[in-house]
Enzyme design. Structure first.
Site, PDB file in Angstrom:
ATOM      1  N   ASP A 197      41.008  74.341  85.036  1.00  0.00           N
ATOM      2  CA  ASP A 197      40.790  72.974  84.548  1.00  0.00           C
ATOM      3  C   ASP A 197      40.664  72.065  85.766  1.00  0.00           C
ATOM      4  O   ASP A 197      40.700  72.529  86.911  1.00  0.00           O
ATOM      5  CB  ASP A 197      41.958  72.550  83.625  1.00  0.00           C
ATOM      6  CG  ASP A 197      41.537  71.540  82.568  1.00  0.00           C
ATOM      7  OD1 ASP A 197      41.169  70.409  82.945  1.00  0.00           O
ATOM      8  OD2 ASP A 197      41.569  71.867  81.362  1.00  0.00           O
ATOM      9  N   ILE A 209      41.472  74.024  72.752  1.00  0.00           N
ATOM     10  CA  ILE A 209      40.835  75.319  72.456  1.00  0.00           C
ATOM     11  C   ILE A 209      41.197  76.328  73.543  1.00  0.00           C
ATOM     12  O   ILE A 209      41.521  77.486  73.245  1.00  0.00           O
ATOM     13  CB  ILE A 209      39.300  75.191  72.326  1.00  0.00           C
ATOM     14  CG1 ILE A 209      38.932  74.176  71.239  1.00  0.00           C
ATOM     15  CG2 ILE A 209      38.670  76.545  71.996  1.00  0.00           C
ATOM     16  CD1 ILE A 209      37.444  73.929  71.061  1.00  0.00           C
ATOM     17  N   ARG A 216      35.455  65.221  70.235  1.00  0.00           N
ATOM     18  CA  ARG A 216      35.114  64.007  69.488  1.00  0.00           C
ATOM     19  C   ARG A 216      36.343  63.218  69.069  1.00  0.00           C
ATOM     20  O   ARG A 216      37.436  63.756  68.976  1.00  0.00           O
ATOM     21  CB  ARG A 216      34.375  64.388  68.202  1.00  0.00           C
ATOM     22  CG  ARG A 216      32.964  64.780  68.430  1.00  0.00           C
ATOM     23  CD  ARG A 216      32.207  64.814  67.125  1.00  0.00           C
ATOM     24  NE  ARG A 216      32.491  65.979  66.310  1.00  0.00           N
ATOM     25  CZ  ARG A 216      32.115  66.100  65.038  1.00  0.00           C
ATOM     26  NH1 ARG A 216      31.483  65.110  64.436  1.00  0.00           N
ATOM     27  NH2 ARG A 216      32.380  67.195  64.361  1.00  0.00           N
ATOM     28  N   VAL A 251      31.282  76.675  74.404  1.00  0.00           N
ATOM     29  CA  VAL A 251      31.893  76.111  73.198  1.00  0.00           C
ATOM     30  C   VAL A 251      31.754  74.577  73.186  1.00  0.00           C
ATOM     31  O   VAL A 251      31.763  73.938  72.135  1.00  0.00           O
ATOM     32  CB  VAL A 251      33.391  76.514  73.119  1.00  0.00           C
ATOM     33  CG1 VAL A 251      34.072  75.932  71.886  1.00  0.00           C
ATOM     34  CG2 VAL A 251      33.544  78.038  73.133  1.00  0.00           C
ATOM     35  N   HIS A 274      24.390  73.341  65.637  1.00  0.00           N
ATOM     36  CA  HIS A 274      25.772  73.046  65.258  1.00  0.00           C
ATOM     37  C   HIS A 274      25.880  71.561  64.936  1.00  0.00           C
ATOM     38  O   HIS A 274      26.385  70.764  65.726  1.00  0.00           O
ATOM     39  CB  HIS A 274      26.683  73.427  66.429  1.00  0.00           C
ATOM     40  CG  HIS A 274      28.146  73.361  66.102  1.00  0.00           C
ATOM     41  ND1 HIS A 274      28.697  73.909  64.969  1.00  0.00           N
ATOM     42  CD2 HIS A 274      29.182  72.817  66.790  1.00  0.00           C
ATOM     43  CE1 HIS A 274      29.992  73.702  64.977  1.00  0.00           C
ATOM     44  NE2 HIS A 274      30.315  73.041  66.056  1.00  0.00           N
ATOM     45  N   GLY A 318      38.416  75.176  81.124  1.00  0.00           N
ATOM     46  CA  GLY A 318      38.956  74.198  80.183  1.00  0.00           C
ATOM     47  C   GLY A 318      40.212  74.793  79.569  1.00  0.00           C
ATOM     48  O   GLY A 318      40.155  75.845  78.923  1.00  0.00           O
TER      49      GLY A 318
HETATM   50  N1  APR Z   1      36.171  71.264  84.726  1.00  0.00           N
HETATM   51  C1  APR Z   1      37.111  71.948  84.054  1.00  0.00           C
HETATM   52  N2  APR Z   1      37.742  71.450  82.975  1.00  0.00           N
HETATM   53  C2  APR Z   1      37.416  70.220  82.582  1.00  0.00           C
HETATM   54  C3  APR Z   1      36.431  69.449  83.238  1.00  0.00           C
HETATM   55  C4  APR Z   1      35.801  70.024  84.358  1.00  0.00           C
HETATM   56  N3  APR Z   1      34.868  69.360  85.042  1.00  0.00           N
HETATM   57  N4  APR Z   1      36.341  68.260  82.599  1.00  0.00           N
HETATM   58  C5  APR Z   1      37.218  68.272  81.578  1.00  0.00           C
HETATM   59  N5  APR Z   1      37.875  69.460  81.570  1.00  0.00           N
HETATM   60  C6  APR Z   1      38.954  69.884  80.690  1.00  0.00           C
HETATM   61  C7  APR Z   1      39.899  68.756  80.286  1.00  0.00           C
HETATM   62  O1  APR Z   1      40.781  68.420  81.358  1.00  0.00           O
HETATM   63  C8  APR Z   1      40.606  69.373  79.092  1.00  0.00           C
HETATM   64  O2  APR Z   1      41.806  70.022  79.453  1.00  0.00           O
HETATM   65  O3  APR Z   1      38.463  70.357  79.446  1.00  0.00           O
HETATM   66  C9  APR Z   1      39.584  70.385  78.560  1.00  0.00           C
HETATM   67  C10 APR Z   1      39.106  70.067  77.167  1.00  0.00           C
HETATM   68  O4  APR Z   1      40.198  70.186  76.319  1.00  0.00           O
HETATM   69  P1  APR Z   1      40.444  69.176  75.093  1.00  0.00           P
HETATM   70  O5  APR Z   1      40.212  67.779  75.549  1.00  0.00           O
HETATM   71  O6  APR Z   1      41.745  69.519  74.486  1.00  0.00           O
HETATM   72  O7  APR Z   1      39.233  69.545  74.095  1.00  0.00           O
HETATM   73  P2  APR Z   1      39.126  70.796  73.110  1.00  0.00           P
HETATM   74  O8  APR Z   1      39.638  70.428  71.776  1.00  0.00           O
HETATM   75  O9  APR Z   1      39.642  72.013  73.769  1.00  0.00           O
HETATM   76  O10 APR Z   1      37.523  70.885  72.968  1.00  0.00           O
HETATM   77  C11 APR Z   1      36.728  71.188  74.081  1.00  0.00           C
HETATM   78  O11 APR Z   1      34.964  72.144  72.754  1.00  0.00           O
HETATM   79  O12 APR Z   1      34.589  72.199  70.450  1.00  0.00           O
HETATM   80  C12 APR Z   1      34.300  71.557  71.643  1.00  0.00           C
HETATM   81  O13 APR Z   1      33.836  69.305  70.944  1.00  0.00           O
HETATM   82  C13 APR Z   1      34.744  70.124  71.635  1.00  0.00           C
HETATM   83  O14 APR Z   1      33.491  69.517  73.585  1.00  0.00           O
HETATM   84  C14 APR Z   1      34.791  69.814  73.109  1.00  0.00           C
HETATM   85  C15 APR Z   1      35.251  71.151  73.712  1.00  0.00           C
END
Ligand code: APR
Length: 310
Positions: A33, A13, A84, A120, A177, A9
């Protein structure tokens, strides 16, 4: 040889994790990702390589969508999944994120079977449960990050309320959490002085409630998406304790097998994080009132986990 850190991801974060891991020189970094976002992650990785001369670190940082690139990782931090939006609870993310975590778990199992894994993604306590179930990794190798973040928030709010340095606020938050988490005012101190002696019951109640709703407070402000700086730092603190065998005692979602009367559930408890991973869970003798609060959070996590069809 440098250690290898795989970030699954590369969103909000994930990118802060990459920056912090680089600045702390924890090792080489892979940001993985989905294919449609791989180029963005390659760009983020390149940007961080170009930051190195002024950031004063040596690390190879790459972006990818290929699990082969995480091969042999020492640490895996999972943020893959949806965050969220305003009005959503963490549980609303369950159905979307469960599939993502199962897919990630299979990739990690194949290419980084020895990695210490920090989850996370929300809803945290259920996602770490799913990750552990799918990988079948030993319990010392898988933890959920949240308690470290909840405790940071608790400490930050106390420092803000009392006008003292956050460095002098020590305490812990147990449980899941979510809004039932259990901050422990009785065991919180400010420079050695019990919180219960320097804050009024009204102040303490306000601090407890703010901590429980801290994530939601930020989601409301953002409108879309959730907190990223403090979750990233919290995960890095755990990773660093593992990689450097710092032996920090940090509240993490760990698999309890009898501790705190909980069996087979990941929930926030104080953990010793060493080179062995989650080496030990410390048990606290809770008061009757604290026990009742803890049972409430266990009930919430049990309900969410029971909805995980894997
Ligand atoms: N494999 C890899 N990455 C993925 C997949 C997958 N199958 N599905 C989604 N992603 C990636 C998305 O493309 C995105 O870049 O996960 C990333 C999530 O990043 P954000 O949408 O910016 O979310 P973020 O704020 O980083 O939070 C991620 O952590 O705290 C928790 O609630 C929050 O569940 C959420 C997670």
């Amino acid at each position: 040889m440098r250690k290898k850190i795989a970030l699954i991801g590369g969103g909000q974060i994930g990118q802060i994790l990459a920056m912090l891991a680089a600045q702390k020189e924890l090792g080489d970094i892979v940001i993985l990702d989905v294919p449609g976002y791989a180029n963005v992650c390659k760009g983020k990785a390149l940007d961080l390589m170009e930051m190195a001369p002024h950031g004063n670190y040596d690390a190879n940082i790459i972006g990818t969508s290929d699990y082969k690139d995480i091969e042999g990782a020492d640490v895996v931090i999972v943020t893959a999944g949806k965050p969220r939006e305003a009005g959503m609870t963490r549980e609303d993310l369950l159905n979307v994120n469960i599939k993502i975590i199962a897919e990630v778990a299979n990739g990690v199992k194949q290419y980084a079977p020895k990695a210490f894994c920090i989850i996370v993604t929300n809803p945290l306590d259920a996602m770490v449960y799913v990750f552990h179930k799918v990988t079948g990794f030993p319990k010392h190798q898988v933890i959920g990050m949240a308690g470290t973040l909840d405790t940071a928030r608790w400490r930050a709010f106390i420092a803000m309320e009392l006008g003292v340095s956050v460095a002098d606020v020590a305490g812990t938050v147990l449980g899941g959490h979510g809004p039932d988490m259990v901050p422990l005012p009785r065991l919180t101190t400010v420079g050695g002085v019990p919180l219960t002696e320097i804050a009024t019951p009204e102040q303490i109640e306000k601090l407890v409630n703010r901590t429980r709703e801290a994530g939601t407070e930020i989601v409301k402000l953002f409108g879309k998406g959730s907190a990223f700086f403090s979750p990233a730092w919290s995960a890095i603190v755990i990773a660093e304790s593992y990689l450097k065998d710092k032996r920090r005692v940090l509240p993490c979602a760990a698999l309890c097998e009898g501790e705190y009367g909980v069996n087979g559930l990941f929930i926030g408890v104080p953990c010793l994080i060493s080179a062995k991973g989650m080496e030990k869970i410390f048990e606290i003798k809770l008061t009757e009132e604290e026990k009742a609060q803890f049972q409430k959070t266990v009930a919430s996590v049990t309900k969410t986990v029971s909805e995980c069809k894997i």
